[in-house]
Design a protein around this motif. Structure first.
Motif, short mmCIF file in Angstrom:
data_model
loop_
_atom_site.label_atom_id
_atom_site.label_comp_id
_atom_site.label_asym_id
_atom_site.label_seq_id
_atom_site.Cartn_x
_atom_site.Cartn_y
_atom_site.Cartn_z
N GLN A 55 10.92 74.58 6.87
CA GLN A 55 11.51 75.01 8.14
C GLN A 55 13.01 75.03 7.95
N ASP A 56 13.56 76.22 8.12
CA ASP A 56 15.00 76.42 7.98
C ASP A 56 15.66 76.12 9.32
N HIS A 57 16.95 75.84 9.30
CA HIS A 57 17.73 75.66 10.54
C HIS A 57 18.83 76.71 10.49
N LYS A 58 18.58 77.84 11.16
CA LYS A 58 19.45 79.00 10.97
C LYS A 58 20.71 78.96 11.83
N ARG A 59 20.65 78.24 12.94
CA ARG A 59 21.83 78.24 13.83
C ARG A 59 22.88 77.28 13.29
N THR B 122 23.15 81.78 10.93
CA THR B 122 23.77 81.66 9.60
C THR B 122 22.70 82.02 8.57
N GLY B 123 23.06 81.92 7.31
CA GLY B 123 22.06 82.10 6.24
C GLY B 123 21.09 80.94 6.17
N GLY B 124 21.43 79.84 6.81
CA GLY B 124 20.58 78.63 6.77
C GLY B 124 21.44 77.40 6.53
N LEU C 70 7.09 86.04 -2.58
CA LEU C 70 7.06 86.67 -1.26
C LEU C 70 7.33 85.58 -0.23
N TYR C 71 8.37 85.80 0.54
CA TYR C 71 8.80 84.87 1.59
C TYR C 71 8.26 85.42 2.89
N VAL C 72 7.37 84.70 3.52
CA VAL C 72 6.75 85.17 4.75
C VAL C 72 7.38 84.39 5.90
N PHE D 15 9.50 89.78 6.24
CA PHE D 15 9.25 89.44 4.84
C PHE D 15 10.58 89.43 4.11
N ASN D 16 10.71 88.53 3.14
CA ASN D 16 11.79 88.65 2.17
C ASN D 16 11.14 88.70 0.80
N VAL D 17 11.77 89.43 -0.12
CA VAL D 17 11.11 89.68 -1.41
C VAL D 17 11.65 88.75 -2.49
N ARG D 18 12.03 87.56 -2.08
CA ARG D 18 12.71 86.57 -2.92
C ARG D 18 12.44 85.20 -2.34
N MET D 19 12.91 84.15 -3.00
CA MET D 19 12.84 82.83 -2.38
C MET D 19 13.92 82.75 -1.30
N GLY D 20 13.73 81.85 -0.38
CA GLY D 20 14.76 81.63 0.65
C GLY D 20 15.89 80.79 0.09
N ASP D 21 16.98 80.83 0.78
CA ASP D 21 18.13 79.99 0.43
C ASP D 21 18.60 79.39 1.74
N PRO D 22 18.41 78.14 2.04
CA PRO D 22 18.17 76.99 1.16
C PRO D 22 16.71 76.55 0.97
N GLU D 23 15.73 77.37 1.33
CA GLU D 23 14.34 76.93 1.15
C GLU D 23 14.04 76.66 -0.33
N CYS D 24 14.58 77.50 -1.20
CA CYS D 24 14.32 77.35 -2.64
C CYS D 24 14.81 75.99 -3.14
N1 GLY Z 1 17.22 80.91 4.69
C1 GLY Z 1 16.88 82.21 5.08
C2 GLY Z 1 16.81 83.20 4.02
O1 GLY Z 1 16.88 82.89 2.85
O2 GLY Z 1 16.66 84.38 4.32
#
Ligand code: GLY
Ligand code: AMP
Length: 420
Positions: free
Chosen positions: A209-213, A223-225, A266-268, A282-291
């Motif tokens: 679970q990202d925290h985007k705000r 934000t990006g996370g 695949l980032y769902v 969808f994102n076609v990569r890992m998330g940042d900072p999820e990765c």
């Molecule tokens: N943390 C959100 C993203 O990587 O798109």
């Protein structure tokens, strides 16, 4: 094996650190990398959109596997560009990368394959959009079609806010757009769900679970996370079955029906409501900072996962995650996601004492005259894995305070839904 990684964020530093653990690695190049990757890999200063220079470099340096971190080179077709080489490139090709590159491409797939997502309308011009806004209930979500680096999404509470979004998007704020998307606002709680696919099979590689705000309590700008925890409190075997069967299976079939396959992460991005998943993106990569949050939990050799994916042999290896919890807090430059200063020295980084299972992954940092300085909005990722996420968070906050970086700020409430 000689490996290249494209990218310069926290995600790429975390990938670099993880693959370094593999006995199969002899050398890592990071293109262009950051101050953190420079202590593990050799940073190579080539722009990530300069495919020709990247290809020439990879051939000259006998790179066998190239891992693409960010979405832009994937959407621009870097995988296709390497097809005339023997180099294995980890990531989806240009057609498949439209899943992130065009929100309208994805929505059309959702409609055709009955994938649960917010109802939507594609608008080709301002008049079209105005007419739709006039006859709608609010809130509504308005999105630019193409990549917009995490921006380009407006949550609009009324007609006037909707009109501003439409004018800004068609006015070119996020690059030239032929179309925009207006969709219903989905209620619920977000979860990021990750799989890795070899074109035939796919395997689960974690949730977060990202925290985007930008602000505590999920207030303020997107934000990006700002931080993550993993696994997400929402996931369950029952929910995973629904995500796979209602969202991922039909999407991968849609890509096959286009005459190609999906290979890579695949980032769902999901909204979960009443234990049912709805696709947000969808994102076609890992998330940042999820990765950065998930990879420290990975037990399986990441290099084997990458190689098996490229070879279509993902089935040969089980992907195992540690039965622990991970939390990541992002230290940002004061002012982010708005204007912020760069080149601010981060002096005490080398003196920080990291305990077992604590990690610092660099994002916006670079070396300047042998000194680490900030070079971006999101600067450092502090990660800890343990059984006790509350204690981990306290330890990370203490670490950040020990750093005493006066230009920085961070959210102290990451993971509040499972901690507080
Ligand atoms: N943390 C959100 C993203 O990587 O798109
Ligand atoms: P996207 O770039 O499509 O992921 O959107 C960015 C963020 O906007 C998401 O992470 C959600 O928090 C929010 N968002 C996007 N679409 C919707 C929607 N239809 N309903 C509610 N929130 C949304």
């Amino acid at each position: 094996m000689i490996v290249g990684i494209i990218g310069s964020g926290g995600r790429e530093h975390a990938i670099c650190a993880k693959i370094k653990e593999s006995a199969k690695i002899s050398k890592i190049f990071c293109i262009p990398g950051n101050a953190g990757t420079s202590s593990i890999a050799e940073n190579i200063n080539i722009k990530i959109n300069d495919f020709k220079s990247i290809k020439d470099f990879c051939i000259k340096n006998q790179i066998e596997l190239l891992i693409v971190g960010p979405e832009q080179p994937l959407v621009d077709g870097i995988v296709d560009y390497f097809l005339d080489t023997k180099i294995k490139v980890f990531g989806p090709n240009k057609v498949a990368s439209q899943l992130e590159g065009s929100k309208i491409f994805t929505k059309k797939i959702c409609a055709e394959y009955k994938i649960p997502t917010a109802n939507f309308k594609i608008c080709e011009n301002i008049d079209d959009a105005k007419k739709y806004l006039d006859n709608s209930n609010y809130p509504l979500v308005i999105k630019a079609d193409g990549l917009a680096a995490g921006k380009g999404v407006y949550i609009c509470k009324n007609y006037n806010e909707g009109l501003i979004a439409v004018i800004e998007i068609f006015g070119g704020k996020f690059g030239s757009t032929k179309n925009l998307l207006i969709e219903d606002f989905l209620e619920g709680e977000e979860m990021s769900y990750f799989v890795v696919s070899d074109g035939e099979k796919y395997k689960f590689i974690g949730t977060a679970q990202d925290h985007k705000r930008v602000g505590e309590g999920d207030k303020g700008k997107n934000t990006g996370g700002m931080g993550c925890y993993s696994p997400s409190r929402l996931n369950s075997p029952e929910l995973a079955v629904k995500i796979n069967s209602k969202i991922i299976d039909p999407t991968l079939k849609a890509i096959k029906d286009l005459g190609t396959t999906y290979k890579g992460f695949l980032y769902v991005g999901l909204m979960i409501k009443d234990n049912n998943p709805y696709l947000v993106e969808f994102n076609v990569r890992m998330g940042d900072p999820e990765c950065q949050t998930i990879l420290p939990l990975l037990k399986t050799d990441l290099i084997e996962i990458f190689v098996n994916c490229c070879l279509g042999k993902l089935n040969e290896k089980k992907i195992e995650l540690k039965n622990e919890k991970s939390i990541c807090i992002v230290l940002c430059s004061e002012g982010y996601p708005g204007e912020y200063k760069k080149n601010i020295p981060i002096k005490k980084l080398d003196n920080l004492f990291l305990k077992h299972k604590e990690y610092v992954f660099h994002a916006g940092t670079k070396l300047k005259n042998k000194e680490i300085v900030s070079s971006g909005g999101r600067v450092l990722n502090f990660v800890s894995i343990s059984k006790d996420i509350k204690k981990s968070r306290g330890d990370l906050i203490k670490l950040i305070n020990d750093l005493k970086w006066e230009n920085g700020f961070f959210r102290k409430d990451i993971g509040y839904k499972v901690i507080d």
